[in-house]
Design a protein around this motif. Sequence first.
Motif, PDB file in Angstrom:
ATOM      1  N   MET A 182     -89.460  14.333 -35.966  1.00 35.78           N
ATOM      2  CA  MET A 182     -88.608  14.469 -37.151  1.00 35.78           C
ATOM      3  C   MET A 182     -87.725  15.702 -37.055  1.00 35.78           C
ATOM      4  N   GLU A 183     -88.289  16.786 -36.543  1.00 38.66           N
ATOM      5  CA  GLU A 183     -87.520  18.025 -36.383  1.00 38.66           C
ATOM      6  C   GLU A 183     -86.318  17.803 -35.462  1.00 38.66           C
ATOM      7  N   ILE A 184     -86.552  17.083 -34.359  1.00 35.86           N
ATOM      8  CA  ILE A 184     -85.470  16.797 -33.416  1.00 35.86           C
ATOM      9  C   ILE A 184     -84.427  15.886 -34.053  1.00 35.86           C
ATOM     10  N   ILE A 185     -84.898  14.848 -34.780  1.00 39.94           N
ATOM     11  CA  ILE A 185     -83.977  13.908 -35.423  1.00 39.94           C
ATOM     12  C   ILE A 185     -83.122  14.620 -36.470  1.00 39.94           C
ATOM     13  N   ASP A 186     -83.756  15.465 -37.294  1.00 34.44           N
ATOM     14  CA  ASP A 186     -83.006  16.180 -38.343  1.00 34.44           C
ATOM     15  C   ASP A 186     -81.904  17.050 -37.746  1.00 34.44           C
ATOM     16  N   ARG A 187     -82.234  17.751 -36.674  1.00 36.22           N
ATOM     17  CA  ARG A 187     -81.221  18.607 -36.031  1.00 36.22           C
ATOM     18  C   ARG A 187     -80.101  17.759 -35.433  1.00 36.22           C
ATOM     19  N   ALA A 188     -80.476  16.626 -34.840  1.00 40.32           N
ATOM     20  CA  ALA A 188     -79.483  15.744 -34.224  1.00 40.32           C
ATOM     21  C   ALA A 188     -78.560  15.133 -35.280  1.00 40.32           C
ATOM     22  N   VAL A 189     -79.140  14.751 -36.421  1.00 47.53           N
ATOM     23  CA  VAL A 189     -78.333  14.192 -37.515  1.00 47.53           C
ATOM     24  C   VAL A 189     -77.332  15.226 -38.008  1.00 47.53           C
ATOM     25  N   GLU A 190     -77.793  16.460 -38.153  1.00 50.61           N
ATOM     26  CA  GLU A 190     -76.915  17.526 -38.637  1.00 50.61           C
ATOM     27  C   GLU A 190     -75.738  17.761 -37.677  1.00 50.61           C
ATOM     28  N   ARG A 191     -76.046  17.859 -36.384  1.00 47.67           N
ATOM     29  CA  ARG A 191     -74.990  18.093 -35.389  1.00 47.67           C
ATOM     30  C   ARG A 191     -74.032  16.911 -35.293  1.00 47.67           C
ATOM     31  N   THR A 192     -74.612  15.702 -35.284  1.00 45.96           N
ATOM     32  CA  THR A 192     -73.782  14.506 -35.120  1.00 45.96           C
ATOM     33  C   THR A 192     -72.913  14.267 -36.354  1.00 45.96           C
ATOM     34  N   SER A 193     -73.425  14.588 -37.531  1.00 44.58           N
ATOM     35  CA  SER A 193     -72.642  14.446 -38.762  1.00 44.58           C
ATOM     36  C   SER A 193     -71.380  15.298 -38.698  1.00 44.58           C
ATOM     37  N   LYS A 194     -71.543  16.526 -38.222  1.00 44.83           N
ATOM     38  CA  LYS A 194     -70.385  17.431 -38.110  1.00 44.83           C
ATOM     39  C   LYS A 194     -69.389  16.891 -37.088  1.00 44.83           C
ATOM     40  N   GLY A 195     -69.908  16.424 -35.939  1.00 37.61           N
ATOM     41  CA  GLY A 195     -69.030  15.956 -34.872  1.00 37.61           C
ATOM     42  C   GLY A 195     -68.320  14.656 -35.180  1.00 37.61           C
ATOM     43  N   SER A 196     -68.914  13.838 -36.067  1.00 35.11           N
ATOM     44  CA  SER A 196     -68.352  12.514 -36.332  1.00 35.11           C
ATOM     45  C   SER A 196     -67.323  12.511 -37.454  1.00 35.11           C
ATOM     46  N   LYS A 197     -67.062  13.666 -38.048  1.00 35.20           N
ATOM     47  CA  LYS A 197     -66.118  13.725 -39.170  1.00 35.20           C
ATOM     48  C   LYS A 197     -64.703  13.332 -38.768  1.00 35.20           C
ATOM     49  N   GLY A 198     -64.423  13.437 -37.473  1.00 38.65           N
ATOM     50  CA  GLY A 198     -63.089  13.039 -36.983  1.00 38.65           C
ATOM     51  C   GLY A 198     -62.956  11.545 -36.804  1.00 38.65           C
ATOM     52  N   GLY A 199     -64.039  10.791 -37.028  1.00 40.49           N
ATOM     53  CA  GLY A 199     -63.971   9.339 -36.941  1.00 40.49           C
ATOM     54  C   GLY A 199     -64.297   8.768 -35.575  1.00 40.49           C
ATOM     55  N   ASP A 200     -64.865   9.586 -34.670  1.00 40.60           N
ATOM     56  CA  ASP A 200     -65.231   9.108 -33.334  1.00 40.60           C
ATOM     57  C   ASP A 200     -66.250   7.968 -33.460  1.00 40.60           C
ATOM     58  N   LYS A 201     -65.890   6.778 -32.941  1.00 45.82           N
ATOM     59  CA  LYS A 201     -66.731   5.586 -33.112  1.00 45.82           C
ATOM     60  C   LYS A 201     -68.099   5.735 -32.455  1.00 45.82           C
ATOM     61  N   GLU A 202     -68.133   6.339 -31.266  1.00 47.36           N
ATOM     62  CA  GLU A 202     -69.408   6.511 -30.569  1.00 47.36           C
ATOM     63  C   GLU A 202     -70.345   7.419 -31.347  1.00 47.36           C
ATOM     64  N   LEU A 203     -69.771   8.521 -31.890  1.00 44.92           N
ATOM     65  CA  LEU A 203     -70.601   9.445 -32.667  1.00 44.92           C
ATOM     66  C   LEU A 203     -71.058   8.816 -33.978  1.00 44.92           C
ATOM     67  N   LEU A 204     -70.195   7.999 -34.583  1.00 45.18           N
ATOM     68  CA  LEU A 204     -70.579   7.325 -35.828  1.00 45.18           C
ATOM     69  C   LEU A 204     -71.724   6.339 -35.587  1.00 45.18           C
ATOM     70  N   LYS A 205     -71.681   5.629 -34.434  1.00 50.08           N
ATOM     71  CA  LYS A 205     -72.748   4.692 -34.092  1.00 50.08           C
ATOM     72  C   LYS A 205     -74.043   5.459 -33.801  1.00 50.08           C
ATOM     73  N   LYS A 206     -73.906   6.577 -33.105  1.00 48.10           N
ATOM     74  CA  LYS A 206     -75.068   7.421 -32.815  1.00 48.10           C
ATOM     75  C   LYS A 206     -75.696   7.920 -34.111  1.00 48.10           C
ATOM     76  N   LEU A 207     -74.864   8.343 -35.045  1.00 47.23           N
ATOM     77  CA  LEU A 207     -75.345   8.835 -36.345  1.00 47.23           C
ATOM     78  C   LEU A 207     -76.072   7.731 -37.098  1.00 47.23           C
ATOM     79  N   GLU A 208     -75.529   6.523 -37.037  1.00 44.22           N
ATOM     80  CA  GLU A 208     -76.161   5.385 -37.710  1.00 44.22           C
ATOM     81  C   GLU A 208     -77.570   5.153 -37.166  1.00 44.22           C
ATOM     82  N   ASN A 209     -77.709   5.184 -35.843  1.00 46.01           N
ATOM     83  CA  ASN A 209     -79.026   4.984 -35.228  1.00 46.01           C
ATOM     84  C   ASN A 209     -79.987   6.114 -35.565  1.00 46.01           C
ATOM     85  N   LEU A 210     -79.481   7.344 -35.555  1.00 47.95           N
ATOM     86  CA  LEU A 210     -80.332   8.487 -35.897  1.00 47.95           C
ATOM     87  C   LEU A 210     -80.837   8.390 -37.339  1.00 47.95           C
TER      88      LEU A 210
END
Length: 364
Positions: free
Chosen positions: A137-165
Amino acid sequence: MGFNCGIVGLPNVGKSTIFNALTKAGAESANYPFCTIDPNKGIVPVLDERQDYIIQFIKPKSVVRTTVEFVDIAGLVKGASKGEGLGNQFLTNIRQVDAVAHVVRCFDSNDITHVEGGVDPERDIDIINTELLLSDMEIIDRAVERTSKGSKGGDKELLKKLENLKILQAEVAKGTLIRNIEGYKEITAELSEYSFITAKPVMYVMNVDEDNILEDNEYAARVRKIAEKEGAVCVRICGKIEQEISELDEEEAREFLDSLGLTRSGLSEMTEQGYKLLDLITYFTAGEKEVRAWTITRGTTAQKAAGKIHSDIERGFIRAEVTGYNDFKEFNSLVKAKEMGKMRLEGKEYIVQDGDIIYFRFNV
């Protein structure tokens, strides 16, 4: 190497006894140099009756077994995910293994205290699983936080990654082991940069006393129910007996097992279950110079299997000369099997079968 397996469990469940017995037994019974990588890792050969049979008739100058690496993951107690005991260090180690052997104490003893006050398989399993889940859970929470910031530009790959996380985050928050989440293999394949502990396949090792080595006692039966619910596998083992076996030579060990009504050691059982758990098979290369065992995933093509030996053989693959193990056993000779039409010429897309004896033709 066949695979590596992390051994986890609470203190005083017999984990280290089993680890020490398995690694020592494996080294001695095969006259194989036991290799200590560091104080809590041991590499042992996989003893395969088929390879032994081939050796009898080929009489090679050398024999190379495939191996299993056991990793003794110590220090898992309540709070391990928060650094209690040696938690963080060993949780990092377990992320590197292919499979997890979860040792559960299934015996009473006045001489060996239980860290939680008494034997209770469900509670013990839950403590370990909770710590592993909290670590994931600790790893997932950190990954969600980082990916959320990175996906704000609309990158489709990052948005899909965020969805899975977020799918994993929601389920793990409910206490669901990742391997029990529907479609987890597809989800984790998309998140391959992370190594989630609770996504790893598990075998429950039920450590019983000598009186219950042939059949489940009440505690072992309870562990088996949990395993069935999770789709995990079970191995019943007696750490004390394995320790005794580890001090015997191969013939004495066989006689000792026979006297107990056992057909094989705990090491053999754990290895076999590990292969099933990870869907692995073995093929052999055999000649006067060497008889060698190779571990591959079931469904591997001949060309990919050749790459297990050397990338040049895979790249320059021409054909595979294949003799099934049962065909070899019928004639006790590769030459005779070939004369009788039992050696097949297979192309690069041939799916290697468990026990195949293969000679690869290649050109680079």
